[in-house]
Design a protein around this motif. Structure first.
Motif, PDB file in Angstrom:
ATOM      1  N   ILE A 247       0.838  -1.202   0.000  1.00 51.23           N
ATOM      2  CA  ILE A 247       0.000   0.000   0.000  1.00 51.23           C
ATOM      3  C   ILE A 247       0.872   1.250   0.000  1.00 51.23           C
ATOM      4  O   ILE A 247       0.616   2.216  -0.737  1.00 51.23           O
ATOM      5  CB  ILE A 247      -0.945   0.016   1.220  1.00 51.23           C
ATOM      6  N   ILE A 248       1.908   1.224   0.825  1.00 53.88           N
ATOM      7  CA  ILE A 248       2.822   2.379   0.878  1.00 53.88           C
ATOM      8  C   ILE A 248       3.512   2.596  -0.458  1.00 53.88           C
ATOM      9  O   ILE A 248       3.730   3.729  -0.902  1.00 53.88           O
ATOM     10  CB  ILE A 248       3.869   2.168   1.997  1.00 53.88           C
ATOM     11  N   ALA A 249       3.847   1.484  -1.141  1.00 57.78           N
ATOM     12  CA  ALA A 249       4.575   1.575  -2.426  1.00 57.78           C
ATOM     13  C   ALA A 249       3.641   1.788  -3.614  1.00 57.78           C
ATOM     14  O   ALA A 249       4.123   1.916  -4.748  1.00 57.78           O
ATOM     15  CB  ALA A 249       5.397   0.304  -2.636  1.00 57.78           C
ATOM     16  N   GLU A 250       2.340   1.848  -3.370  1.00 60.93           N
ATOM     17  CA  GLU A 250       1.397   1.951  -4.499  1.00 60.93           C
ATOM     18  C   GLU A 250       1.648   3.151  -5.409  1.00 60.93           C
ATOM     19  O   GLU A 250       1.486   3.046  -6.641  1.00 60.93           O
ATOM     20  CB  GLU A 250      -0.040   1.967  -3.999  1.00 60.93           C
ATOM     21  N   PRO A 251       2.016   4.339  -4.879  1.00 58.40           N
ATOM     22  CA  PRO A 251       2.303   5.463  -5.790  1.00 58.40           C
ATOM     23  C   PRO A 251       3.374   5.134  -6.827  1.00 58.40           C
ATOM     24  O   PRO A 251       3.273   5.559  -7.983  1.00 58.40           O
ATOM     25  CB  PRO A 251       2.777   6.567  -4.832  1.00 58.40           C
ATOM     26  N   TRP A 252       4.370   4.345  -6.418  1.00 59.96           N
ATOM     27  CA  TRP A 252       5.406   3.951  -7.378  1.00 59.96           C
ATOM     28  C   TRP A 252       4.850   2.946  -8.394  1.00 59.96           C
ATOM     29  O   TRP A 252       5.212   2.985  -9.572  1.00 59.96           O
ATOM     30  CB  TRP A 252       6.606   3.358  -6.635  1.00 59.96           C
ATOM     31  N   PHE A 253       3.946   2.074  -7.935  1.00 65.47           N
ATOM     32  CA  PHE A 253       3.307   1.145  -8.867  1.00 65.47           C
ATOM     33  C   PHE A 253       2.468   1.902  -9.890  1.00 65.47           C
ATOM     34  O   PHE A 253       2.435   1.542 -11.065  1.00 65.47           O
ATOM     35  CB  PHE A 253       2.415   0.148  -8.110  1.00 65.47           C
ATOM     36  N   MET A 254       1.810   2.971  -9.436  1.00 62.85           N
ATOM     37  CA  MET A 254       0.991   3.773 -10.338  1.00 62.85           C
ATOM     38  C   MET A 254       1.857   4.496 -11.363  1.00 62.85           C
ATOM     39  O   MET A 254       1.457   4.663 -12.517  1.00 62.85           O
ATOM     40  CB  MET A 254       0.164   4.779  -9.538  1.00 62.85           C
ATOM     41  N   GLN A 255       3.047   4.906 -10.933  1.00 63.20           N
ATOM     42  CA  GLN A 255       3.971   5.535 -11.885  1.00 63.20           C
ATOM     43  C   GLN A 255       4.407   4.532 -12.950  1.00 63.20           C
ATOM     44  O   GLN A 255       4.509   4.876 -14.137  1.00 63.20           O
ATOM     45  CB  GLN A 255       5.190   6.083 -11.145  1.00 63.20           C
ATOM     46  N   LEU A 256       4.658   3.286 -12.520  1.00 62.02           N
ATOM     47  CA  LEU A 256       5.002   2.239 -13.485  1.00 62.02           C
ATOM     48  C   LEU A 256       3.851   1.990 -14.448  1.00 62.02           C
ATOM     49  O   LEU A 256       4.053   1.760 -15.645  1.00 62.02           O
ATOM     50  CB  LEU A 256       5.354   0.938 -12.743  1.00 62.02           C
ATOM     51  N   LYS A 257       2.639   2.061 -13.924  1.00 61.48           N
ATOM     52  CA  LYS A 257       1.459   1.857 -14.759  1.00 61.48           C
ATOM     53  C   LYS A 257       1.374   2.927 -15.835  1.00 61.48           C
ATOM     54  O   LYS A 257       1.066   2.660 -17.003  1.00 61.48           O
ATOM     55  CB  LYS A 257       0.204   1.877 -13.894  1.00 61.48           C
ATOM     56  N   GLU A 258       1.630   4.169 -15.423  1.00 62.53           N
ATOM     57  CA  GLU A 258       1.594   5.272 -16.383  1.00 62.53           C
ATOM     58  C   GLU A 258       2.676   5.128 -17.447  1.00 62.53           C
ATOM     59  O   GLU A 258       2.527   5.596 -18.575  1.00 62.53           O
ATOM     60  CB  GLU A 258       1.768   6.603 -15.652  1.00 62.53           C
TER      61      GLU A 258
END
Length: 266
Positions: A247-258
């Protein structure tokens, strides 16, 4: 800390009632109670498990957490704590009763006690009850509410539920259930004391994922109670930590998604 003491007291009272009840039932009825406890636990776990928002987080957390817990042998260590408590209590009991049994031995009574001990594993009861009472959003959110706003509603509600579950667990699994209050005191006590610091980091999504992961572990406890398969539930406790990390790392996962690397799509 008032709410923590109330929760511990509810589990102790519930366990004592369950133990008193268990002495007055036959082996056949004891099996029925354990099966009922298994079904209730299974249903509760399934209900909680479906609170997750992201199946990928849940899956990876259980896989990775289970592997880490197995390497650390958390299940064995917690069982050893329960068994140590049992030996400590037995040692005190033996010292207090030394001399009473001399010349006053009852073979039938001894045989009954041995039979009861074989049916009920103190360490397993301590482990399963500790996991059941500590995983889930109510323990986390209730401790935060109690520590920050002095609102005890959630923990008092949890205490009632835990008390009734303690009756069932103690009747089916034995005295180890009572000593799960130690785990509740340590876990919820720390959450309450650290609530002011931790509360800003706890989001609704994190609570949902933690509830889902905790529910999966409660399903494991239900499976164990029903005797369907022996699962070392405590080995999966690190899964709760990995859910938080995801959950904490989700912003980085979202960046990878973009960037086109859609690893954790919902």
């Amino acid at each position: 800390m008032l709410a923590v003491f109330v929760n511990c007291f509810a589990v102790i009272i519930g366990s004592l009632i369950g133990l008193l009840f268990s002495k007055k039932i036959s082996d056949k009825m004891s099996v029925v109670i354990q099966d009922a406890a298994g079904i209730i636990t299974l249903v509760l776990g399934i209900q909680m498990a479906f609170k997750f928002n992201n199946i990928i987080y849940l899956s990876l957390s259980l896989f990775i957490g289970g592997l880490v817990g197995s390497l650390l042998d958390l299940d064995g260590k917690i069982l050893n704590i329960g068994n140590s408590l049992e030996r400590l209590l037995k040692g005190k009991k033996n010292k207090s009763t030394v001399g009473e049994g001399e010349g006053n031995s009852d073979p039938e009574l001894s045989e009954n006690l041995i039979g009861q001990e074989n049916r009920k594993n103190f360490g397993a009861a301590f482990l399963n009850a500790s996991c059941l009472f500590c995983v889930g959003a109510m323990a986390i959110l209730g401790s935060f509410e109690a520590g920050i706003s002095k609102n005890y509603t959630i923990i008092f509600t949890k205490s009632i539920l835990d008390g009734f579950m303690a009756i069932t667990f103690a009747a089916s699994m034995g005295a180890g259930t009572l000593f799960s209050f130690i785990a509740i005191f340590v876990y919820q006590g720390l959450l309450t004391l650290l609530s002011t610091f931790l509360q800003p980091f706890v989001t609704e999504q994190m609570l949902a994922e933690l509830t889902g992961c905790g529910g999966a572990m409660i399903v494991m406890i239900g499976i164990n109670l029903l005797g369907l398969k022996k699962i070392k539930t405590a080995n999966y406790l690190p899964s709760m930590i990995f859910v938080i990390l995801f959950i904490i790392a989700e912003p980085w996962f979202m960046q990878l998604k973009e960037m086109g690397i859609n690893l954790f799509a919902r």
